[in-house]
Design a protein around this motif. Structure first.
Motif, short mmCIF file in Angstrom:
data_model
loop_
_atom_site.label_atom_id
_atom_site.label_comp_id
_atom_site.label_asym_id
_atom_site.label_seq_id
_atom_site.Cartn_x
_atom_site.Cartn_y
_atom_site.Cartn_z
N GLY A 2 27.14 -13.52 -4.16
CA GLY A 2 27.22 -14.47 -3.07
C GLY A 2 28.41 -15.40 -3.21
O GLY A 2 29.32 -15.19 -4.02
N TYR A 3 28.40 -16.46 -2.41
CA TYR A 3 29.52 -17.41 -2.34
C TYR A 3 29.13 -18.74 -2.96
O TYR A 3 27.96 -19.13 -2.99
N ARG A 4 30.15 -19.46 -3.40
CA ARG A 4 29.97 -20.84 -3.85
C ARG A 4 30.43 -21.74 -2.71
O ARG A 4 31.60 -21.72 -2.31
N VAL A 5 29.49 -22.50 -2.13
CA VAL A 5 29.72 -23.23 -0.89
C VAL A 5 29.54 -24.73 -1.11
O VAL A 5 28.58 -25.16 -1.76
N VAL A 6 30.45 -25.50 -0.53
CA VAL A 6 30.39 -26.96 -0.56
C VAL A 6 30.10 -27.47 0.85
O VAL A 6 30.72 -27.01 1.81
N VAL A 7 29.16 -28.40 0.98
CA VAL A 7 28.94 -29.08 2.25
C VAL A 7 29.42 -30.53 2.09
O VAL A 7 28.87 -31.29 1.28
N VAL A 8 30.46 -30.88 2.84
CA VAL A 8 31.06 -32.21 2.76
C VAL A 8 30.49 -33.06 3.90
O VAL A 8 30.48 -32.64 5.05
N GLY A 9 30.04 -34.26 3.57
CA GLY A 9 29.32 -35.07 4.55
C GLY A 9 27.86 -34.65 4.60
O GLY A 9 27.22 -34.69 5.66
N ALA A 10 27.35 -34.26 3.45
CA ALA A 10 26.02 -33.64 3.38
C ALA A 10 24.89 -34.58 3.74
O ALA A 10 23.79 -34.12 4.07
N THR A 11 25.13 -35.88 3.69
CA THR A 11 24.05 -36.84 3.98
C THR A 11 23.97 -37.22 5.45
O THR A 11 23.05 -37.90 5.86
N GLY A 12 24.94 -36.78 6.27
CA GLY A 12 24.93 -37.09 7.70
C GLY A 12 24.08 -36.11 8.50
O GLY A 12 23.56 -35.12 7.96
N ASN A 13 23.96 -36.37 9.81
CA ASN A 13 23.14 -35.50 10.67
C ASN A 13 23.60 -34.06 10.62
O ASN A 13 22.80 -33.14 10.44
N VAL A 14 24.90 -33.83 10.79
CA VAL A 14 25.42 -32.47 10.84
C VAL A 14 25.41 -31.84 9.46
O VAL A 14 25.08 -30.65 9.31
N GLY A 15 25.75 -32.59 8.44
CA GLY A 15 25.73 -32.06 7.08
C GLY A 15 24.35 -31.59 6.67
O GLY A 15 24.19 -30.50 6.08
N ARG A 16 23.34 -32.37 6.98
CA ARG A 16 21.96 -31.96 6.66
C ARG A 16 21.58 -30.70 7.44
O ARG A 16 20.88 -29.81 6.93
N GLU A 17 22.04 -30.64 8.69
CA GLU A 17 21.73 -29.46 9.50
C GLU A 17 22.45 -28.22 8.94
O GLU A 17 21.91 -27.11 8.99
N MET A 18 23.65 -28.41 8.42
CA MET A 18 24.34 -27.28 7.77
C MET A 18 23.52 -26.74 6.60
O MET A 18 23.36 -25.53 6.42
N LEU A 19 22.99 -27.64 5.80
CA LEU A 19 22.16 -27.21 4.66
C LEU A 19 20.92 -26.48 5.16
O LEU A 19 20.54 -25.44 4.61
N ASN A 20 20.29 -27.01 6.21
CA ASN A 20 19.11 -26.34 6.77
C ASN A 20 19.44 -24.93 7.22
O ASN A 20 18.69 -23.97 6.95
#
Length: 342
Positions: A2-20
């Motif tokens: 798989g890939y190693r992925v970073v979510v920047v702005g992870a605590t915001g609305n969109v960042g949390r949705e990216m994680l979801n």
């Protein structure tokens, strides 16, 4: 693998949705990092409903080496400063801000619409995610444009407060509560009262009287879909927490009946046609929340112009308008270029 992925702005609305969404879609991951500003460093957030918790890392000290993809959801200033650093370290950036969208060396991608354009990402190692209102619009327009060639689009948007971030959502909630209990109700974040009201103003005003949000819809649609399309927009903030809606009028070069348009949209990627022409036979923002699709309803012929159609378009702006589209770009990038198997 798989890939190693970073979510920047992870605590915001969109960042949390990216994680979801990364979790929901079972994106092939070897590792996942949540990154945000120094004030959020050390906070713990959930990786979707996986049961896994992520400790937020400080973007100022983050080492980008060895990471494959970074999903940026932290605003233009952060993207301006840190996206080039990530890209230079070999980490492909998918940026949700407006900063790189009109850069000729950065592809602006909606996977259902212009997947081939992603091949240009190697120039900067950065890919741009379009504005939320543009993303759902071009998903609706693309299959119709392929059939009958669009000349002109007139669109009025009804955009939820989540498009303005947590502060916008908080203001709608607080104003609504204050009105019910009789407390003071002065606007702080928005320019006018948003509760039980609509505001025909999103982003800054430009010299011609349009707003930057309206300008974005024009130039981004041209870049993604076709530079020859003429488009005019009126963008309106409405007292809805999540979900953008658009009333769209389209003029085509060729004749296209409402029935044929419905048949085309029924089979189009990313589109869900719900158009029963009866009470409740259409989709509203409430039904779109948490869903992946761009919903189309109210398809009908416009008798005031030659070859005209009108339709209603609704989507979850935190998903297709932002986080989902970014993850879909990452999936497309993997299939076409990075080629690691789950």
């Amino acid at each position: 693998m798989g890939y190693r992925v970073v979510v920047v702005g992870a605590t915001g609305n969109v960042g949390r949705e990216m994680l979801n969404i990364l979790h929901e879609r079972q994106f092939p991951l070897d590792d996942i990092a949540a990154v945000a500003s120094p004030r959020s460093t050390g906070n713990v957030i959930d990786f979707g409903d996986s049961g896994r918790e992520l400790k937020v890392k400080n973007i100022e000290h983050f080492d980008w080496a060895g990471w494959d993809i970074a999903l940026f959801a932290a605003g233009s200033s952060v993207s301006k400063d840190y996206a080039p650093k990530a890209a230079a370290a070999g980490c492909t950036v998918i940026d949700n801000s407006s900063f790189y969208r009109m850069d000729p060396d950065v592809p602006l991608i909606v996977p259902e619409v212009n997947p081939q354009a992603i091949d240009g990402y190697t120039k900067r190692n950065i890919i741009a995610n379009p504005n939320c209102s543009t993303a759902q619009l071009v998903v609706a327009l693309k299959p119709l444009h392929d059939r009958a060639k669009i000349k002109r689009v007139v669109v009025a948007t009804y955009q939820s407060v989540s498009g303005a971030g947590k502060s916008g959502m908080d203001e709608l909630f607080e104003q609504s509560r204050n009105i019910f209990v009789g407390d003071a109700n002065e606007p702080v974040f928005f320019t006018k009262q948003i509760a039980f009201n609509v505001i025909p103003h999103i982003d800054v005003f430009l010299d011609d009287g349009s707003t930057k949000e309206e300008w974005k819809m024009v130039v981004e649609t041209k870049k993604i879909l076709d530079p020859k399309i003429k488009l005019t927009a009126t963008c309106v903030r409405v007292p809805v927490f999540v979900g953008h809606s658009e009333a769209v009028n389209i003029e085509f070069e060729e004749e296209l009946s409402a029935e044929e348009a419905q048949n085309i949209l029924r089979e189009a990627p990313g589109v869900m046609l719900v158009d029963k022409r009866e009470d409740g036979g259409y989709v509203t923002p409430v039904e779109a929340v948490g869903e992946y699709a761009t919903y189309i309803s109210r398809v009908r012929e416009d008798p005031t112009v030659d070859n005209g159609l009108s339709l209603w378009c609704v989507s979850d702006n935190l998903r297709k308008g932002a986080a989902l589209n970014a993850v879909q770009i990452a999936e497309l990038l993997g299939r076409r270029h990075l080629q690691k198997a789950a």
